[in-house]
Motif scaffolding. Structure first.
Motif, PDB file in Angstrom:
ATOM      1  N   UNK A  30      43.989  48.369  41.094  1.00 12.34           N
ATOM      2  CA  UNK A  30      44.458  46.996  41.486  1.00 12.34           C
ATOM      3  C   UNK A  30      43.199  46.328  41.886  1.00 12.34           C
ATOM      4  N   UNK A  31      42.209  47.097  42.518  1.00 18.39           N
ATOM      5  CA  UNK A  31      40.863  46.342  42.749  1.00 18.39           C
ATOM      6  C   UNK A  31      39.907  45.887  41.474  1.00 18.39           C
ATOM      7  N   UNK A  32      40.346  46.831  40.498  1.00 22.79           N
ATOM      8  CA  UNK A  32      39.554  46.403  39.131  1.00 22.79           C
ATOM      9  C   UNK A  32      40.296  45.130  38.661  1.00 22.79           C
ATOM     10  N   UNK A  33      41.606  45.057  38.581  1.00 22.30           N
ATOM     11  CA  UNK A  33      42.407  43.767  38.152  1.00 22.30           C
ATOM     12  C   UNK A  33      42.013  42.605  39.028  1.00 22.30           C
ATOM     13  N   UNK A  34      41.816  42.682  40.260  1.00 25.40           N
ATOM     14  CA  UNK A  34      41.608  41.444  40.938  1.00 25.40           C
ATOM     15  C   UNK A  34      40.099  41.032  40.709  1.00 25.40           C
ATOM     16  N   UNK A  35      39.297  42.286  40.718  1.00 28.29           N
ATOM     17  CA  UNK A  35      37.662  41.604  40.077  1.00 28.29           C
ATOM     18  C   UNK A  35      37.842  41.187  38.779  1.00 28.29           C
ATOM     19  N   UNK A  36      38.514  41.357  37.990  1.00 27.41           N
ATOM     20  CA  UNK A  36      38.457  40.800  36.585  1.00 27.41           C
ATOM     21  C   UNK A  36      39.200  39.596  36.745  1.00 27.41           C
ATOM     22  N   UNK A  37      40.084  39.203  37.507  1.00 29.61           N
ATOM     23  CA  UNK A  37      40.568  37.869  37.588  1.00 29.61           C
ATOM     24  C   UNK A  37      39.449  36.859  37.948  1.00 29.61           C
ATOM     25  N   UNK A  38      38.588  37.165  38.770  1.00 27.95           N
ATOM     26  CA  UNK A  38      37.667  36.430  39.397  1.00 27.95           C
ATOM     27  C   UNK A  38      36.488  36.347  38.378  1.00 27.95           C
ATOM     28  N   UNK A  39      36.125  37.452  37.687  1.00 27.16           N
ATOM     29  CA  UNK A  39      35.152  37.488  36.561  1.00 27.16           C
ATOM     30  C   UNK A  39      35.509  36.488  35.624  1.00 27.16           C
ATOM     31  N   UNK A  40      36.892  36.543  35.162  1.00 26.32           N
ATOM     32  CA  UNK A  40      37.768  35.661  34.064  1.00 26.32           C
ATOM     33  C   UNK A  40      37.776  34.429  34.429  1.00 26.32           C
ATOM     34  N   UNK A  41      37.885  33.819  35.740  1.00 28.51           N
ATOM     35  CA  UNK A  41      38.191  32.750  36.320  1.00 28.51           C
ATOM     36  C   UNK A  41      37.360  32.340  37.423  1.00 28.51           C
ATOM     37  N   UNK A  42      36.046  31.819  37.135  1.00 28.39           N
ATOM     38  CA  UNK A  42      35.167  31.532  38.028  1.00 28.39           C
ATOM     39  C   UNK A  42      35.545  30.215  38.952  1.00 28.39           C
ATOM     40  N   UNK A  43      35.530  30.467  40.187  1.00 28.15           N
ATOM     41  CA  UNK A  43      35.737  29.398  41.031  1.00 28.15           C
ATOM     42  C   UNK A  43      37.678  29.304  41.503  1.00 28.15           C
ATOM     43  N   UNK A  44      38.277  29.946  40.769  1.00 24.19           N
ATOM     44  CA  UNK A  44      39.619  30.035  41.041  1.00 24.19           C
ATOM     45  C   UNK A  44      40.120  30.813  42.242  1.00 24.19           C
ATOM     46  N   UNK A  45      41.064  30.271  42.917  1.00 21.14           N
ATOM     47  CA  UNK A  45      41.502  31.043  44.028  1.00 21.14           C
ATOM     48  C   UNK A  45      42.627  31.996  43.726  1.00 21.14           C
TER      49      UNK A  45
ATOM     50  N   UNK B 239      56.696  33.220  55.058  1.00 24.61           N
ATOM     51  CA  UNK B 239      57.169  31.878  55.625  1.00 24.61           C
ATOM     52  C   UNK B 239      56.133  31.034  56.310  1.00 24.61           C
ATOM     53  N   UNK B 240      56.344  29.851  56.356  1.00 20.12           N
ATOM     54  CA  UNK B 240      55.497  28.859  57.425  1.00 20.12           C
ATOM     55  C   UNK B 240      54.169  28.684  56.879  1.00 20.12           C
ATOM     56  N   UNK B 241      53.792  28.882  55.904  1.00 15.46           N
ATOM     57  CA  UNK B 241      52.376  28.553  55.416  1.00 15.46           C
ATOM     58  C   UNK B 241      52.284  28.199  53.897  1.00 15.46           C
ATOM     59  N   UNK B 242      51.068  27.282  53.426  1.00 17.01           N
ATOM     60  CA  UNK B 242      51.138  26.489  52.601  1.00 17.01           C
ATOM     61  C   UNK B 242      49.702  27.345  51.622  1.00 17.01           C
ATOM     62  N   UNK B 243      49.736  27.836  50.906  1.00 16.81           N
ATOM     63  CA  UNK B 243      48.651  28.501  49.908  1.00 16.81           C
ATOM     64  C   UNK B 243      48.363  28.021  48.484  1.00 16.81           C
ATOM     65  N   UNK B 244      48.959  26.539  48.514  1.00 17.36           N
ATOM     66  CA  UNK B 244      48.815  25.865  47.302  1.00 17.36           C
ATOM     67  C   UNK B 244      47.516  25.719  46.569  1.00 17.36           C
ATOM     68  N   UNK B 245      46.448  26.216  47.292  1.00 15.98           N
ATOM     69  CA  UNK B 245      45.005  25.989  46.633  1.00 15.98           C
ATOM     70  C   UNK B 245      44.882  26.904  45.415  1.00 15.98           C
ATOM     71  N   UNK B 246      45.733  27.914  45.518  1.00 14.14           N
ATOM     72  CA  UNK B 246      45.678  28.890  44.530  1.00 14.14           C
ATOM     73  C   UNK B 246      46.827  28.822  43.532  1.00 14.14           C
ATOM     74  N   UNK B 247      46.745  29.174  42.217  1.00  9.72           N
ATOM     75  CA  UNK B 247      47.852  28.883  41.229  1.00  9.72           C
ATOM     76  C   UNK B 247      48.454  30.543  40.925  1.00  9.72           C
TER      77      UNK B 247
END
Length: 184
Positions: free
Chosen positions: A57-72, A131-139
């Protein structure tokens, strides 16, 4: 003060083979007992699975950030231990929303994630942030653990998939094949 038991042999039999003992003493309750046993087993297996797949899981998350610089990214989990480990092992600036983050702190964490371009990761408990929050800065949303009720997963997914979202939404379920997660 120790109290003697009338039939220690019967007790030992119930302790060592509970379902067998119950079948002999009250067969009508065996099905219910088996369901409770299966439910407890599934809960422990889900927690074990989460721990055993954590490196992946941690490897997958870190790969996401390496492949998508600046993305949330929003990550949803169930157990505090998993949330803490992800926060410890993923270096991006992050917020956390779990049952211990309430009121103004929760609001400030959401605002930080939504407005601060350097806060790239939100690690949330499925129920606390469902519920009750908005996290739309991430896709992108990654479920690293599952909840028992699919409606809770849909509610959690709606935190990024709602009015105000500017990008196509990608929801990933990080499931270990051949485990109770796949069956759930």
């Amino acid at each position: 003060v120790g109290m003697p038991i009338k039939d220690m042999q019967q007790y030992k039999h119930a302790e060592s083979d509970f379902l067998g003992w119950l079948r002999k003493t009250d067969a009508s309750r065996v099905a219910k007992a088996r369901k409770v046993e299966d439910l407890a087993k599934a809960g422990y297996l889900l927690r074990l699975c989460a721990k055993l797949k954590l490196d992946s899981v941690v490897d997958h998350i870190n790969l996401f950030f390496a492949s998508n610089p600046g993305k949330k990214l929003v990550v949803m989990a169930v157990h505090k231990e998993i949330i803490k480990e992800i926060l410890k092992r993923v270096p991006q600036k992050s917020i956390v929303i779990d049952g211990s983050v309430t009121g103004m702190l929760r609001h400030e964490a959401v605002l930080q994630f939504q407005k601060d371009p350097h806060t790239l990761l939100a690690v949330c408990n499925i129920k606390a942030a469902g519920v009750g929050i908005n996290l739309t800065a991430a896709a992108t949303l990654m479920f690293v653990e599952l909840w028992w009720n699919p409606a809770s997963l849909l509610q959690a997914a709606d935190r990024i998939h709602r009015i105000g979202q500017l990008w196509p939404v990608d929801i990933q379920y990080l499931i270990s094949m051949g485990t109770v997660e796949k069956r759930l």
